[in-house]
Design a protein around this motif. Structure first.
Motif, PDB file in Angstrom:
ATOM      1  N   ARG A 178      62.156  54.627  77.726  1.00 16.68           N
ATOM      2  CA  ARG A 178      62.224  55.445  78.930  1.00 16.68           C
ATOM      3  C   ARG A 178      63.113  54.739  79.946  1.00 16.68           C
ATOM      4  O   ARG A 178      63.079  53.514  80.048  1.00 16.68           O
ATOM      5  CB  ARG A 178      60.839  55.666  79.527  1.00 16.68           C
ATOM      6  N   PRO A 179      63.895  55.479  80.696  1.00 16.69           N
ATOM      7  CA  PRO A 179      64.726  54.846  81.724  1.00 16.69           C
ATOM      8  C   PRO A 179      63.867  54.274  82.842  1.00 16.69           C
ATOM      9  O   PRO A 179      62.701  54.657  83.017  1.00 16.69           O
ATOM     10  CB  PRO A 179      65.610  55.996  82.221  1.00 16.69           C
ATOM     11  N   LEU A 180      64.449  53.353  83.590  1.00 18.93           N
ATOM     12  CA  LEU A 180      63.749  52.798  84.746  1.00 18.93           C
ATOM     13  C   LEU A 180      63.478  53.895  85.755  1.00 18.93           C
ATOM     14  O   LEU A 180      64.261  54.853  85.888  1.00 18.93           O
ATOM     15  CB  LEU A 180      64.590  51.692  85.389  1.00 18.93           C
ATOM     16  N   PRO A 181      62.369  53.810  86.492  1.00 18.66           N
ATOM     17  CA  PRO A 181      62.057  54.858  87.474  1.00 18.66           C
ATOM     18  C   PRO A 181      63.070  54.933  88.607  1.00 18.66           C
ATOM     19  O   PRO A 181      63.262  55.993  89.208  1.00 18.66           O
ATOM     20  CB  PRO A 181      60.665  54.461  87.983  1.00 18.66           C
ATOM     21  N   GLU A 182      63.698  53.820  88.934  1.00 14.95           N
ATOM     22  CA  GLU A 182      64.710  53.800  89.989  1.00 14.95           C
ATOM     23  C   GLU A 182      65.635  52.613  89.734  1.00 14.95           C
ATOM     24  O   GLU A 182      65.305  51.707  88.970  1.00 14.95           O
ATOM     25  CB  GLU A 182      64.071  53.678  91.371  1.00 14.95           C
ATOM     26  N   VAL A 183      66.783  52.631  90.364  1.00 20.53           N
ATOM     27  CA  VAL A 183      67.728  51.548  90.165  1.00 20.53           C
ATOM     28  C   VAL A 183      68.395  51.212  91.490  1.00 20.53           C
ATOM     29  O   VAL A 183      68.701  52.099  92.290  1.00 20.53           O
ATOM     30  CB  VAL A 183      68.782  51.908  89.094  1.00 20.53           C
ATOM     31  N   ASP A 184      68.571  49.914  91.720  1.00 24.37           N
ATOM     32  CA  ASP A 184      69.260  49.415  92.906  1.00 24.37           C
ATOM     33  C   ASP A 184      70.729  49.227  92.534  1.00 24.37           C
ATOM     34  O   ASP A 184      71.053  48.495  91.580  1.00 24.37           O
ATOM     35  CB  ASP A 184      68.626  48.094  93.331  1.00 24.37           C
ATOM     36  N   ALA A 185      71.609  49.855  93.277  1.00 27.39           N
ATOM     37  CA  ALA A 185      73.031  49.804  92.948  1.00 27.39           C
ATOM     38  C   ALA A 185      73.566  48.374  92.958  1.00 27.39           C
ATOM     39  O   ALA A 185      74.408  48.009  92.129  1.00 27.39           O
ATOM     40  CB  ALA A 185      73.821  50.681  93.920  1.00 27.39           C
ATOM     41  N   GLU A 186      73.096  47.546  93.898  1.00 27.46           N
ATOM     42  CA  GLU A 186      73.563  46.158  93.957  1.00 27.46           C
ATOM     43  C   GLU A 186      73.124  45.375  92.726  1.00 27.46           C
ATOM     44  O   GLU A 186      73.884  44.560  92.184  1.00 27.46           O
ATOM     45  CB  GLU A 186      73.061  45.471  95.227  1.00 27.46           C
ATOM     46  N   LEU A 187      71.887  45.615  92.277  1.00 24.41           N
ATOM     47  CA  LEU A 187      71.426  44.944  91.062  1.00 24.41           C
ATOM     48  C   LEU A 187      72.199  45.423  89.850  1.00 24.41           C
ATOM     49  O   LEU A 187      72.577  44.634  88.976  1.00 24.41           O
ATOM     50  CB  LEU A 187      69.928  45.193  90.856  1.00 24.41           C
ATOM     51  N   LEU A 188      72.431  46.716  89.771  1.00 23.56           N
ATOM     52  CA  LEU A 188      73.167  47.263  88.643  1.00 23.56           C
ATOM     53  C   LEU A 188      74.571  46.661  88.568  1.00 23.56           C
ATOM     54  O   LEU A 188      75.087  46.404  87.474  1.00 23.56           O
ATOM     55  CB  LEU A 188      73.241  48.783  88.760  1.00 23.56           C
ATOM     56  N   ALA A 189      75.159  46.393  89.723  1.00 23.77           N
ATOM     57  CA  ALA A 189      76.503  45.813  89.751  1.00 23.77           C
ATOM     58  C   ALA A 189      76.527  44.388  89.195  1.00 23.77           C
ATOM     59  O   ALA A 189      77.588  43.898  88.797  1.00 23.77           O
ATOM     60  CB  ALA A 189      77.049  45.843  91.182  1.00 23.77           C
TER      61      ALA A 189
END
Length: 460
Positions: free
Chosen positions: A348-359
């Motif tokens: 299952r995908p993460l419930p939310e994502v932080d753009a800075e962390l994803l970067a």
């Protein structure tokens, strides 16, 4: 997690019963009971007995010997988590006057204190505990045989000291603390320091003839924290489920997992086994098992958990020797895990994502070695080397934006993103190691600097 398949297949159940039946027959034990837990739930139990129609069940008590040590270890970890002691504390700080106060609590838990394996004569397992009314009677005149922390040397007196430490800090008996803090919360109403009906009698079976003799069941008194308990297959299955996942009413998952980690180097030639904090660790048939074995005159016991498979098993017998209850329990785990492999949870995908962390995810280089940085649940990350068996770890997020290593080479180390004045990420710092987006990136703060000539070939 609840299993999608709550019942075992008939073929698996038959294989389990066959293993118990063979063990009872070939081991020549008056009775043998086994039970299996899958994903925290008891899914099978079975038994054989030398008396037709009188097979024990999962509610029949047997003496469990040194499995008692794991309960004692859990109580010590509870004291640590409450801030009442530190595992690095010398024993003398909390239990003065023993004469061996320089050994640490961690060394006692992991059997690396250097203490003798047994008490002075007579053999403590087959004589009344009243013969050893004081700790000095348990330790004897030469209690330390090895330097503390240098080697694994199993010590029953060491766990007697831990029991006395629990009593000293709590101000009440080890038995009372055990019942209130472990047995009652986990619903282990059939585990006790004295036998409670229905229970098996302990027997010695003659090695060269099919005859047997009853064994004495002594009260171990001060030695109780090392091996006193009576329990059932059902109760031990509940304890096994706790050892796999933890239970906030008793001990957090994080502290239970700490018990799983090796605490002392194994003996030479024994690289397939080790000891954590009150837990034995073995590697068998490609599977890692945590748990403990136990024996007292008339009884043999084994409890193993495969955390990865979500399967645990217990085997209890009422004979002094003749079979390995530990091997039976390990085989029961293997039968279920091999015949009915654990069904993984759906992706299952993460419930939310932080753009800075994803970067921050993707490719990073430590020098010229490529690493992948992956974002996981709860803002955690996983760092792993792309080629070979390198230094990888999982990391838990901290409130200040850094991460703490959970396992592997970087366990306990801090990972942080180092930013430039404009807020962009210059590099990752991990225990002084610098990870950059390109190998020896010229614009990053690489220790020792980067050669101005850059990368070059070899001219002939």
């Amino acid at each position: 997690m609840t299993s999608e398949f709550e019942e075992l297949l008939p073929s698996t159940e038959r294989a389990l019963f066959h293993r118990v039946a063979v063990a009872q027959a070939e081991g020549r034990t008056p009775s043998l009971v086994g039970a299996v837990v899958r994903d925290g739930r008891i899914v099978w139990s079975g038994a054989r007995s030398c008396v037709d129609g009188h097979e024990p069940d999962a509610d029949t008590q047997y003496r469990i010997g040194s499995i008692t040590k794991t309960f004692t270890a859990v109580l010590i970890l509870r004291l640590r988590d409450e801030g009442l002691l530190d595992l690095g504390d010398p024993l003398e700080k909390h239990l003065p006057g023993t004469g061996v106060g320089e050994v640490t609590i961690a060394q006692l838990l992991g059997h690396s204190s250097g203490l003798a394996a047994e008490t002075p004569a007579p053999w403590w397992e087959r004589t009344p505990g009243s013969l050893r009314p004081e700790l000095s009677d348990v330790l004897g005149e030469r209690p330390l045989l090895h330097p503390g922390g240098r080697r694994f040397h199993y010590s029953n007196p060491g766990y007697t000291l831990l029991g006395s430490l629990i009593e000293s800090v709590r101000g009440e008996s080890w038995e009372a603390v055990l019942r209130r803090e472990i047995l009652e919360p986990l619903g282990m109403g059939r585990t006790s320091t004295q036998a409670q009906a229905p229970h098996a009698g302990g027997w010695a079976v003659h090695p060269w003839a099919d005859v047997m003799m009853p064994e004495p069941a002594e009260d171990l008194c001060l030695m109780a924290p090392a091996g006193q308990l009576w329990s059932t297959a059902g109760d031990l299955c509940r304890f096994a489920a706790f050892l796999a996942e933890g239970d906030e009413r008793v001990l957090s998952a994080e502290s239970v997992w700490e018990m799983h980690a090796p605490s002392a180097p194994p003996e030479a030639g024994e690289w397939e086994s080790g000891y954590g904090l009150g837990l034995q660790l073995v590697r068998t048939e490609g599977r890692t098992l945590i748990g403990h074995t136990g024996s007292l005159p008339g009884f043999l016991a084994g409890l193993w958990v495969s955390v990865e498979d979500g399967v645990a098993a217990v085997a209890l017998a009422n004979a002094t020797s003749g079979l390995s209850a530990a091997a039976v329990a390990a085989d029961l785990v293997g039968i279920v895990a091999d015949a009915e492999p654990r069904i993984p949870a759906p992706w299952r995908p993460l419930p939310e994502v932080d753009a800075e962390l994803l970067a921050l995810t993707g490719l990073w280089y430590w020098g010229t070695s490529g690493f992948g940085l992956k974002l996981v649940a709860d803002r955690g990350v996983e760092l792993y080397q792309l080629k070979g068996n390198g230094r990888g770890s999982r990391f838990r997020a901290r409130p200040d934006g850094s991460w703490i290593g959970l396992d592997g080479y970087y366990a306990g180390e801090t990972l942080r993103a180092v930013r430039r004045a404009d807020g962009s990420v210059d590099h990752l710092d991990l225990g002084s190691f610098v990870f950059t987006r390109a190998p020896y990136e010229p614009s990053a703060e690489v220790p020792g600097g980067v050669d101005e000539g850059g990368w070059r070939g070899l001219r002939q």
